[in-house]
Design an enzyme around this catalytic site. Structure first.
Site, PDB file in Angstrom:
ATOM      1  N   SER A 143      29.608 -64.552  49.410  1.00  0.00           N
ATOM      2  CA  SER A 143      29.023 -65.495  50.354  1.00  0.00           C
ATOM      3  C   SER A 143      29.547 -65.239  51.759  1.00  0.00           C
ATOM      4  O   SER A 143      29.364 -64.156  52.305  1.00  0.00           O
ATOM      5  CB  SER A 143      29.283 -66.927  49.870  1.00  0.00           C
ATOM      6  OG  SER A 143      28.474 -67.856  50.551  1.00  0.00           O
ATOM      7  N   ASP A 271      18.143 -67.795  45.604  1.00  0.00           N
ATOM      8  CA  ASP A 271      19.334 -68.409  46.176  1.00  0.00           C
ATOM      9  C   ASP A 271      18.917 -69.578  47.067  1.00  0.00           C
ATOM     10  O   ASP A 271      18.179 -69.390  48.035  1.00  0.00           O
ATOM     11  CB  ASP A 271      20.084 -67.365  47.012  1.00  0.00           C
ATOM     12  CG  ASP A 271      21.446 -67.838  47.504  1.00  0.00           C
ATOM     13  OD1 ASP A 271      21.596 -69.037  47.795  1.00  0.00           O
ATOM     14  OD2 ASP A 271      22.353 -66.996  47.626  1.00  0.00           O
ATOM     15  N   HIS A 299      23.041 -69.012  43.943  1.00  0.00           N
ATOM     16  CA  HIS A 299      24.064 -68.625  44.909  1.00  0.00           C
ATOM     17  C   HIS A 299      25.390 -68.439  44.188  1.00  0.00           C
ATOM     18  O   HIS A 299      25.990 -69.408  43.706  1.00  0.00           O
ATOM     19  CB  HIS A 299      24.203 -69.684  46.003  1.00  0.00           C
ATOM     20  CG  HIS A 299      25.094 -69.253  47.131  1.00  0.00           C
ATOM     21  ND1 HIS A 299      24.682 -68.383  48.107  1.00  0.00           N
ATOM     22  CD2 HIS A 299      26.393 -69.550  47.416  1.00  0.00           C
ATOM     23  CE1 HIS A 299      25.670 -68.176  48.967  1.00  0.00           C
ATOM     24  NE2 HIS A 299      26.721 -68.865  48.561  1.00  0.00           N
TER      25      HIS A 299
END
Length: 343
Positions: A143, A271, A299
């Site tokens: 991320s 996502d 995600h």
């Protein structure tokens, strides 16, 4: 390296939330970390959690950069630690400033484009690993940490190979503006934004107590999304004019052609944080970059198995891809090729 989500976990939100809260991360005991405190170039500190290699000799080191408000105890970090242990590799999680459980000292925190921070960490990591007789260094970022790692690889160009043999990002918001707008709307705003701000605001207020007058307290308290938070805190503390400037300059997507080290960029098309339309296509990256964009995964989720499921599949696939650059011959039965959707 194909991936298909279990039928009992449909949709990007379930594939994001359930793995983080309930899915199994490892078999056996939790990773046992050894912590080192490193002094940063500006006199501040970071904490690095290590799991030493289980096998003797020049074993590879896998370095993982965590996501927003993450740590070495995040579900994906412990799953990567399990992967490294199974391979006999050393493993390390450098904590971004303020994320190790203790407030850092300087009037700054961390951000999605923090490539200078990534750079000095990887240089020191490589040097320290070499002094200990270690082997190749592989780096992965998740991320926010994934975008920062990519941003470093873009800036480093040919010099990246002096620190790492290969890099990978998982669920990186390579277009920060698109991702920031997505997380600020609807369900995302109600659930994910609220969750992030619940820890980010107290940390910011603690930083204000360290440095009175650092930013406008009332503006911070009034922030209801990441755009507003970044505008009053993240952007000005790290040298950006405002959120728009930070998101534009911090995004890795415009610079991916500059990468000169083997790189894997993994993003699920469902996502909830990152619109599929914002992801790079093959014409937007250079020859060193491999894109893997499976239809499912959420995600940083990518769950597998029967309930409650597990999250070991993604680290095994990503770690397996990275490992081909640490050892010339894969183990029998391993496949480093991809069978999912590629772009």
């Amino acid at each position: 390296m194909g991936y298909m989500a279990p039928r009992w976990l449909p949709g990007g939100n379930l594939q994001t939330i359930w793995p983080a809260l309930y899915a199994r991360r490892f078999d056996g005991p939790a990773p046992l970390y050894r912590r080192e405190r490193w002094t940063a170039p500006d006199g501040d500190f970071i904490d690095v959690d290590f799991v030493d290699a289980a096998l003797p000799g020049p074993q590879p080191l896998l370095v993982l950069f965590h996501g927003l408000e993450g740590s070495s105890r995040s579900h994906y970090a412990e799953a990567f630690a399990a992967f490294a242990a199974a391979r006999g590799m050393a493993f390390a999680v450098p904590h971004f400033r303020g994320c190790s459980g203790e407030m850092n000292l300087a009037p700054r925190a961390y951000h999605s484009g923090d490539y200078e921070e990534i750079g000095w960490i990887l240089r020191r990591m490589h040097g320290q690993h070499a002094l200990r007789g270690g082997g190749p260094v592989l780096a992965a970022g998740v991320s926010l940490g994934g975008n920062a790692l990519l941003r470093w690889a873009c800036e480093a160009g040919e010099t990246a190979r002096a620190s790492v043999d290969a890099v990978a990002s998982v669920s990186a918001p390579v277009d920060l503006t698109a991702g920031g707008q997505a997380i600020g709307r609807g369900f995302n705003r109600l659930v994910y934004t609220r969750m992030f701000l619940s820890t980010m605001k107290p940390k910011a207020l603690a930083k204000l107590a360290q440095f009175p007058g650092l930013f406008d307290r009332e503006r911070l308290l009034a922030a209801r999304d990441l755009y507003a938070f970044d505008d009053v805190f993240t952007a000005p503390l790290h040298g950006f004019r405002n959120t728009d400037d930070y998101w534009a300059r911090g995004s890795s997507k415009p610079h991916l052609r500059a990468i000169r080290v083997p790189t894997l960029v993994v993003n699920a098309l469902n996502d909830p944080f990152i619109p599929a339309s914002s992801l790079p296509g093959p014409g937007e990256v250079g020859p060193y970059v491999t894109l893997w964009q499976p239809a499912h995964g959420g995600h940083v989720g990518f769950p597998l198995g029967v309930p409650p499921g597990h999250v070991r599949g993604m680290p095994e696939r990503v770690g397996g891809w990275l490992s081909q650059f640490a050892a010339p011959i894969p183990r029998a039965g391993e496949h480093n090729s991809f069978h999912g959707r590629h772009r």
